[in-house]
Design a protein around this motif. Structure first.
Motif, PDB file in Angstrom:
ATOM      1  N   LYS A  29      24.448 -14.516  -3.120  1.00  9.38           N
ATOM      2  CA  LYS A  29      24.949 -15.103  -1.895  1.00  9.38           C
ATOM      3  C   LYS A  29      26.439 -15.408  -2.020  1.00  9.38           C
ATOM      4  O   LYS A  29      26.905 -15.862  -3.054  1.00  9.38           O
ATOM      5  CB  LYS A  29      24.170 -16.375  -1.585  1.00  9.38           C
ATOM      6  N   VAL A  30      27.160 -15.181  -0.949  1.00  8.92           N
ATOM      7  CA  VAL A  30      28.565 -15.522  -0.882  1.00  8.92           C
ATOM      8  C   VAL A  30      28.660 -17.044  -0.813  1.00  8.92           C
ATOM      9  O   VAL A  30      27.875 -17.694  -0.122  1.00  8.92           O
ATOM     10  CB  VAL A  30      29.209 -14.876   0.371  1.00  8.92           C
ATOM     11  N   THR A  32      29.557 -20.668   0.272  1.00  9.10           N
ATOM     12  CA  THR A  32      29.864 -21.271   1.563  1.00  9.10           C
ATOM     13  C   THR A  32      30.068 -22.771   1.405  1.00  9.10           C
ATOM     14  O   THR A  32      29.738 -23.358   0.382  1.00  9.10           O
ATOM     15  CB  THR A  32      28.735 -21.026   2.584  1.00  9.10           C
ATOM     16  N   ASN A 102      32.342 -17.246  11.909  1.00 14.36           N
ATOM     17  CA  ASN A 102      32.672 -15.821  12.048  1.00 14.36           C
ATOM     18  C   ASN A 102      33.867 -15.390  11.209  1.00 14.36           C
ATOM     19  O   ASN A 102      34.268 -14.241  11.254  1.00 14.36           O
ATOM     20  CB  ASN A 102      32.932 -15.490  13.521  1.00 14.36           C
ATOM     21  N   GLY A 103      34.476 -16.321  10.479  1.00 15.59           N
ATOM     22  CA  GLY A 103      35.660 -15.994   9.686  1.00 15.59           C
ATOM     23  C   GLY A 103      36.825 -16.880  10.082  1.00 15.59           C
ATOM     24  O   GLY A 103      36.706 -18.103  10.132  1.00 15.59           O
ATOM     25  N   GLN A 121      40.909 -10.979   8.226  1.00 20.50           N
ATOM     26  CA  GLN A 121      39.545 -10.505   8.056  1.00 20.50           C
ATOM     27  C   GLN A 121      39.119 -10.786   6.619  1.00 20.50           C
ATOM     28  O   GLN A 121      39.873 -10.555   5.680  1.00 20.50           O
ATOM     29  CB  GLN A 121      39.480  -9.008   8.348  1.00 20.50           C
ATOM     30  N   SER A 123      36.154  -9.907   3.796  1.00 16.49           N
ATOM     31  CA  SER A 123      35.095  -8.934   3.521  1.00 16.49           C
ATOM     32  C   SER A 123      33.731  -9.625   3.458  1.00 16.49           C
ATOM     33  O   SER A 123      33.637 -10.837   3.225  1.00 16.49           O
ATOM     34  CB  SER A 123      35.370  -8.201   2.204  1.00 16.49           C
ATOM     35  N   ASP A 124      32.681  -8.852   3.656  1.00 13.19           N
ATOM     36  CA  ASP A 124      31.317  -9.387   3.648  1.00 13.19           C
ATOM     37  C   ASP A 124      30.970 -10.077   2.338  1.00 13.19           C
ATOM     38  O   ASP A 124      30.227 -11.057   2.327  1.00 13.19           O
ATOM     39  CB  ASP A 124      30.296  -8.278   3.917  1.00 13.19           C
ATOM     40  N   ASP A 125      31.507  -9.579   1.219  1.00 12.97           N
ATOM     41  CA  ASP A 125      31.196 -10.185  -0.075  1.00 12.97           C
ATOM     42  C   ASP A 125      32.135 -11.336  -0.429  1.00 12.97           C
ATOM     43  O   ASP A 125      32.006 -11.969  -1.465  1.00 12.97           O
ATOM     44  CB  ASP A 125      31.201  -9.139  -1.191  1.00 12.97           C
TER      45      ASP A 125
END
Length: 145
Positions: A29-30, A32, A102-103, A121, A123-125
């Protein structure tokens, strides 16, 4: 015959081991941060290798690199240059902003001219960040492991 069975058993065990490792890698998991509202935003704090490219109307300023430390409190963050660049001293602020689920909710790059709004932006990871000020400058940041 015994060799064939042992080889088959070894092949099956390696297959299961490979599937297990792949599954673990896919479920990482990234990081958070959970805000008081319950919303989760990415944790982008830490050290980042940063490549800056001036382009378009700022192309004469060239390209260079630095190391950036991002300090994050909740959804707000600032970036600090740890390495001097041709136009900014080490220890100076390079960007600031705010995250949402959302970023980037808000992003402002601190330029030699003035603070400027930018788009970004992640990245997803969570290991790469890209910033851009249209027709002026862009950067790619890679998280240091």
């Amino acid at each position: 015959m015994l060799r064939s069975k042992l080889f088959s058993l070894l092949a099956v065990m390696l297959l299961f081991f490979g599937i297990a490792i792949t599954g673990c890698a896919l479920t990482q998991k990234v990081k958070t941060v959970t805000l008081p509202s319950g919303e989760e935003v990415l944790d982008i704090s830490g050290l980042w290798d940063t490549q800056i490219e001036n382009y378009g109307s700022w192309s004469g300023y060239g390209s260079y690199s630095t190391v950036t430390e991002i300090k994050q409190e909740g959804s707000s963050f600032i970036g600090i240059r740890l390495k001097e660049t041709p136009y900014h001293s080490a220890g100076s602020e390079t960007f600031r902003g705010e995250l949402d689920k959302n970023g980037f909710k808000k992003l402002e790059l601190i330029t030699g001219y003035r603070p400027m709004d930018a788009v970004g932006q992640i990245s997803d990871d969570g290991k790469t960040i890209k910033f851009d000020i249209a027709d002026k400058a862009r950067s790619i940041m890679t998280r240091k492991e």
